[in-house]
Every structure is written in structure tokens, then in C-alpha cells.
Design a protein around this motif. Structure first.
Motif, PDB file in Angstrom:
ATOM      1  N   GLU A 174       9.382  -4.976  -0.330  1.00 41.36           N
ATOM      2  CA  GLU A 174       8.108  -5.674  -0.536  1.00 41.36           C
ATOM      3  C   GLU A 174       6.915  -4.864  -0.051  1.00 41.36           C
ATOM      4  O   GLU A 174       5.768  -5.175  -0.392  1.00 41.36           O
ATOM      5  N   SER A 175       7.145  -3.834   0.735  1.00 40.55           N
ATOM      6  CA  SER A 175       6.026  -3.053   1.281  1.00 40.55           C
ATOM      7  C   SER A 175       5.500  -1.999   0.305  1.00 40.55           C
ATOM      8  O   SER A 175       4.475  -1.373   0.567  1.00 40.55           O
ATOM      9  N   GLY A 207       0.791  -1.205   0.000  1.00 42.11           N
ATOM     10  CA  GLY A 207       0.000   0.000   0.000  1.00 42.11           C
ATOM     11  C   GLY A 207       0.832   1.267   0.000  1.00 42.11           C
ATOM     12  O   GLY A 207       0.302   2.356  -0.137  1.00 42.11           O
ATOM     13  N   LYS A 208       2.171   1.155   0.109  1.00 39.47           N
ATOM     14  CA  LYS A 208       3.019   2.328   0.178  1.00 39.47           C
ATOM     15  C   LYS A 208       3.549   2.696  -1.203  1.00 39.47           C
ATOM     16  O   LYS A 208       3.566   1.885  -2.124  1.00 39.47           O
ATOM     17  N   ASP A 268      -4.918   8.719 -11.043  1.00 39.17           N
ATOM     18  CA  ASP A 268      -5.992   8.097 -10.255  1.00 39.17           C
ATOM     19  C   ASP A 268      -5.494   6.841  -9.531  1.00 39.17           C
ATOM     20  O   ASP A 268      -6.093   5.764  -9.627  1.00 39.17           O
ATOM     21  N   LEU A 269      -4.393   7.001  -8.828  1.00 38.48           N
ATOM     22  CA  LEU A 269      -3.822   5.874  -8.094  1.00 38.48           C
ATOM     23  C   LEU A 269      -4.606   5.631  -6.816  1.00 38.48           C
ATOM     24  O   LEU A 269      -5.113   6.563  -6.187  1.00 38.48           O
ATOM     25  N   GLN A 270      -4.681   4.367  -6.393  1.00 43.43           N
ATOM     26  CA  GLN A 270      -5.332   4.002  -5.131  1.00 43.43           C
ATOM     27  C   GLN A 270      -4.330   4.157  -4.002  1.00 43.43           C
ATOM     28  O   GLN A 270      -3.379   3.390  -3.894  1.00 43.43           O
ATOM     29  N   GLN A 271      -4.541   5.164  -3.131  1.00 43.29           N
ATOM     30  CA  GLN A 271      -3.598   5.399  -2.028  1.00 43.29           C
ATOM     31  C   GLN A 271      -4.188   4.899  -0.727  1.00 43.29           C
ATOM     32  O   GLN A 271      -5.369   4.896  -0.529  1.00 43.29           O
ATOM     33  N   THR A 279       1.974  12.257  -3.198  1.00 46.39           N
ATOM     34  CA  THR A 279       1.560  10.866  -2.944  1.00 46.39           C
ATOM     35  C   THR A 279       1.926  10.374  -1.548  1.00 46.39           C
ATOM     36  O   THR A 279       1.684   9.212  -1.221  1.00 46.39           O
ATOM     37  N   ASP A 280       2.502  11.254  -0.737  1.00 46.13           N
ATOM     38  CA  ASP A 280       2.951  10.872   0.604  1.00 46.13           C
ATOM     39  C   ASP A 280       3.900   9.667   0.510  1.00 46.13           C
ATOM     40  O   ASP A 280       3.766   8.689   1.244  1.00 46.13           O
ATOM     41  N   ALA A 281       4.841   9.760  -0.413  1.00 44.65           N
ATOM     42  CA  ALA A 281       5.723   8.635  -0.716  1.00 44.65           C
ATOM     43  C   ALA A 281       7.078   8.776  -0.030  1.00 44.65           C
ATOM     44  O   ALA A 281       7.495   9.862   0.375  1.00 44.65           O
TER      45      ALA A 281
END
Length: 262
Positions: free
Chosen positions: A175-176, A101-102, A259-262, A125-127
């Protein structure tokens, strides 16, 4: 003769009076005794009714003790269950975070232009950010593509020299991350080759990968497609080219269009 008879009558009267008095006294005494006994019985009854309650019988005390113990055990079980539910909830939260989800923004920037765009994407994106750093950094002279003897020109002319060693090519907790942006400047219509080492070192299976580049004049070209081919894994989306002076508003509008799922 008559005198004797009178004396007998007087004596009989006196005897009757004495007998009557005696009977009265006995009756009074008996009544007093009966009254005393009644009062004593009433006092005994009152005393029993007003006496402080004694300890409960052992059986009743045992029943109450057992009931108290059951209540205590039930309360303890309820508290343990509640704590267990909280622990489970915390574990579920940790597991969700660990499963993915990250978003990660990976980039190589030669002059700082790509770094700026990468920062805008990360903010939108809070990435997390991962910087690709060559072990041997490029100097301004190295980047002078007009000089046929410059490092970047030599590497362009000799593909074998493009194997640029990075300080680090792998990301902790790789992997996260479900979504990975990969940024680079355009060199001769392809991605700057310091990115190649990162692509080769990682498995992009299950990840959405979005390339982006900066250039003063060149477009994205086939740079994204060539990186996808080299990776061999991942769901690669069409990338975007930004000018060297791209604004944060421009970059954010592009990110929102994905339109990414965050």
C-alpha cells in the motif's frame, strides 16, 4: 565693724565662686550625657541600616515561592509542548511515508536483459525492486523457443500450462507504493507469463502502473494492454520496449520523459 563687713563680702564672693563652679560642672556633665545619648542613638540607627538582611517575612517568602513554582510549571509545560510538537512532527513524517509516494520496480527476467533495464529504472527513480522468481526456474533449454519440445514452447501451445507458480507474488507494504513499473521479456508478442501470477495476486487501485519490456526485435505490442485488462484496476500508462542492449542513458531519458511526481 569694718572688719566684719569685709569678711562678709569675702565670704559672699567665695560662695558665688563655689556656686559658679558647681553649675559649670553640672552643665558639663549634662552635656556629656546628652552627647553620649546622641552618639548611642546614631550608633543604633547605623547598626539597623548595616545589619545583614534577615529572612523575608513568611508572606513575602510564600509569594516568591509561588512565583517560582508558577515559573517552573510554565517552563515544564513549554518543554512538554515542544516535545509534543516534535513527536507530532515525527508522527506526521511517519504517516506521510506510510501513506504512499514510493516507487516499485517489479520484473521477471529470463536471461538478464530485463534485469538490467529494471536496475536502470530503479536508479533513476530511487525505487525499490521486487523480483518475480518461478518456483521452478527456466533453464536455457526450457527457453529454447525453436525447440517444439521445450518447456516454453509447450506452455505457449497450451495456455493451461502457463500458470507459473512464483516464490512470492505479493510485496511487503504494497500500500505504500504509488507508482509501479512492471518489466518482462516479450514471448510470442505478449508479456512472459510468469508475470501473470503477480498481476492476479495484487490490487492496483490508486496506483500508476507503467509496463516495460525487452526484446531483440519484437515491439511492446498489446502486452501492456493485456496486463491492464487482467489487472482490472490501476492507472496504466503506455509502456516502452527496450532492446536487449539498452543503455542506462536511454532508459533514464525515457523515465524523465514520463514526468512522474517523486
Amino acid at each position: 565693724m569694718m572688719r566684719k563687713q569685709m569678711m562678709k563680702k569675702v565670704t559672699a564672693v567665695l560662695a558665688g565662686v563655689v556656686l559658679a563652679i558647681g553649675l559649670t560642672a553640672c552643665g558639663s556633665q549634662g552635656s556629656g550625657n546628652n552627647a553620649a545619648e546622641v552618639r548611642q542613638e546614631e550608633e543604633d540607627v547605623t547598626s539597623e541600616n548595616t545589619q545583614e538582611p534577615s529572612a523575608l517575612p513568611e508572606q513575602e517568602m510564600g509569594d516568591q515561592s509561588d512565583a517560582a513554582q508558577v515559573r517552573q510549571e510554565t517552563t515544564s509545560q513549554t518543554e512538554q509542548q515542544a516535545e509534543g510538537d516534535m513527536d507530532t512532527s515525527a508522527e506526521d513524517t511517519d504517516q506521510t511515508s506510510a501513506e504512499g509516494g514510493k516507487t516499485l520496480v517489479v520484473y521477471y527476467s529470463a536471461t538478464g536483459n530485463t534485469e538490467s533495464v529494471a536496475g536502470y529504472i530503479a536508479a533513476a527513480t530511487d525505487a525499490d525492486i521486487f523480483v518475480l522468481e518461478p518456483v521452478e526456474p527456466y533453464s536455457s533449454e526450457d527457453l529454447d523457443w525453436t525447440d517444439k519440445d521445450s518447456r516454453v514452447t509447450r506452455e505457449h501451445e497450451n495456455e493451461d500450462e502457463r500458470n507459473v507458480e512464483l516464490v512470492s507474488a505479493t510485496v511487503d507494504n504494497w500500500e505504500s507504493y504509488d507508482t509501479v513499473f512492471i518489466g518482462y521479456p516479450i514471448w510470442w508478442h505478449i508479456a512472459a507469463w510468469p508475470v501473470d501470477g503477480f498481476i492476479a495476486a495484487n490490487d492496483f487501485t490508486g496506483k500508476t502502473v507503467i509496463p516495460f519490456c525487452t526484446s531483440s526485435s519484437s515491439d511492446l505490442g498489446e502486452s501492456g494492454e493485456l496486463l491492464e485488462e487482467a489487472a482490472g484496476t490501476g492507472n496504466w500508462l503506455e509502456g516502452e520496449r527496450f532492446s536487449s542492449s539498452a543503455s542506462e542513458e536511454t532508459v533514464r531519458a525515457w523515465v524523465e520523459s514520463l514526468d512522474l511526481q517523486q
